[in-house]
Structure formats: C-alpha cells, structure tokens
Design an enzyme around this catalytic site. Sequence first.
Site, short mmCIF file in Angstrom:
data_model
loop_
_atom_site.label_atom_id
_atom_site.label_comp_id
_atom_site.label_asym_id
_atom_site.label_seq_id
_atom_site.Cartn_x
_atom_site.Cartn_y
_atom_site.Cartn_z
N CYS A 3 0.90 -1.23 0.10
CA CYS A 3 0.00 0.00 0.05
C CYS A 3 0.99 1.30 -0.20
CB CYS A 3 -1.09 0.07 1.22
SG CYS A 3 -0.32 -0.03 2.81
N CYS A 8 -1.30 0.86 7.31
CA CYS A 8 -2.97 0.52 7.51
C CYS A 8 -3.36 -0.55 6.92
CB CYS A 8 -3.67 1.72 7.19
SG CYS A 8 -3.37 3.56 8.13
N ASP A 113 -7.90 3.85 1.12
CA ASP A 113 -7.06 4.55 2.06
C ASP A 113 -7.70 4.79 3.37
OD1 ASP A 113 -5.09 5.74 3.40
OD2 ASP A 113 -4.39 7.01 2.13
#
Length: 141
Positions: A3, A8, A113
């Site tokens: 990512c 996260c 996101d």
Amino acid sequence: MVCLGNICRSPLAHGVLQKLANEAGLNWEIDSAGTGNWHIGEAPDIRSVRIAQKFGVDISQQKARQFHRNDFDYYDAIFVMDRNNLRDVMDMAKTEDQRAKVSLFLFDSEVPDPYYDNKLFEPIFRTIEARCIELIEELKT
Ligand code: 4NP
C-alpha cells in the site's frame, strides 16, 4: 502486500494471509511494504493493530518498510491495494516477468486508504479477510 504507507492496509493483508496460510499448513512467506518512505521502521497504525486484534490476528510486531526492486524477484506475487500503488509499483518494474507478478489485491477494485477515516478500518478488515480466504484457494495449487 503493498500500500502507500505500509502502516494501515498492507499490514492487515500481510497478517491475515500469513495466519491463514499457516493454519492451512502452507509454507508461504508473506510480507508487506509501502510505496512511500514516511513510516519506515514504524509499527502498524494503532487502528489497524486494534482491528486485527479484535479478529484474532496479531500484527503488532510488524515494521514498515519501503517496496524495493528486489521484491519483484524474491516474491512470486505482488498484490497492491489501490491503483496509485499499482502505477507506482509498475513504474519500478524492469521486465515483463516483473510486471506480470503485480495485480490489484481486489482484482478489479481498490482497498480505500483509511488513514483519514477511522470508520473504514473494520469494513476494510472484513474485505481483506474475505479476499485472503479466496487467495489461499486460488494460490495453493
Ligand atoms: P496505508 O495508509 O497506505 O494503508 O498504510 C496510509 C498511511 C499513511 C499515509 C497514507 C496512507 N500517510 O500519508 O502518511
């Protein structure tokens, strides 16, 4: 699992897939990385740590790192969370073999996101877990 920040989304995919693979007796080495360099060396975001913990996955010992060109050759498959990650990783690829290893984790959609939206962590966890269950089936043969 790739990512942007590696704090996260990809730590969740990394932790969930590694756990499922271990439980299935598959000797898979899973890792995660970010395309960006801001969080290198950090533990995952506390919101990801907590949501994973809630569903029985410990990601607290992970450390963020940046995606590196060597990853193309070391890993058999590279899954990216969104189309920005896809572009950034593809831009680093040197050969057709390297590009062929890269795909969107959700095949034709993105894991959004969640950095600025606390409410996204639980739905993202559920989406990631469901996709990891599929990936075990798809990749184990
Ligand atoms: P991730 O989320 O890509 O899922 O780890 C983000 C983490 C940090 C930032 C952006 C997204 N950031 O801008 O620092």
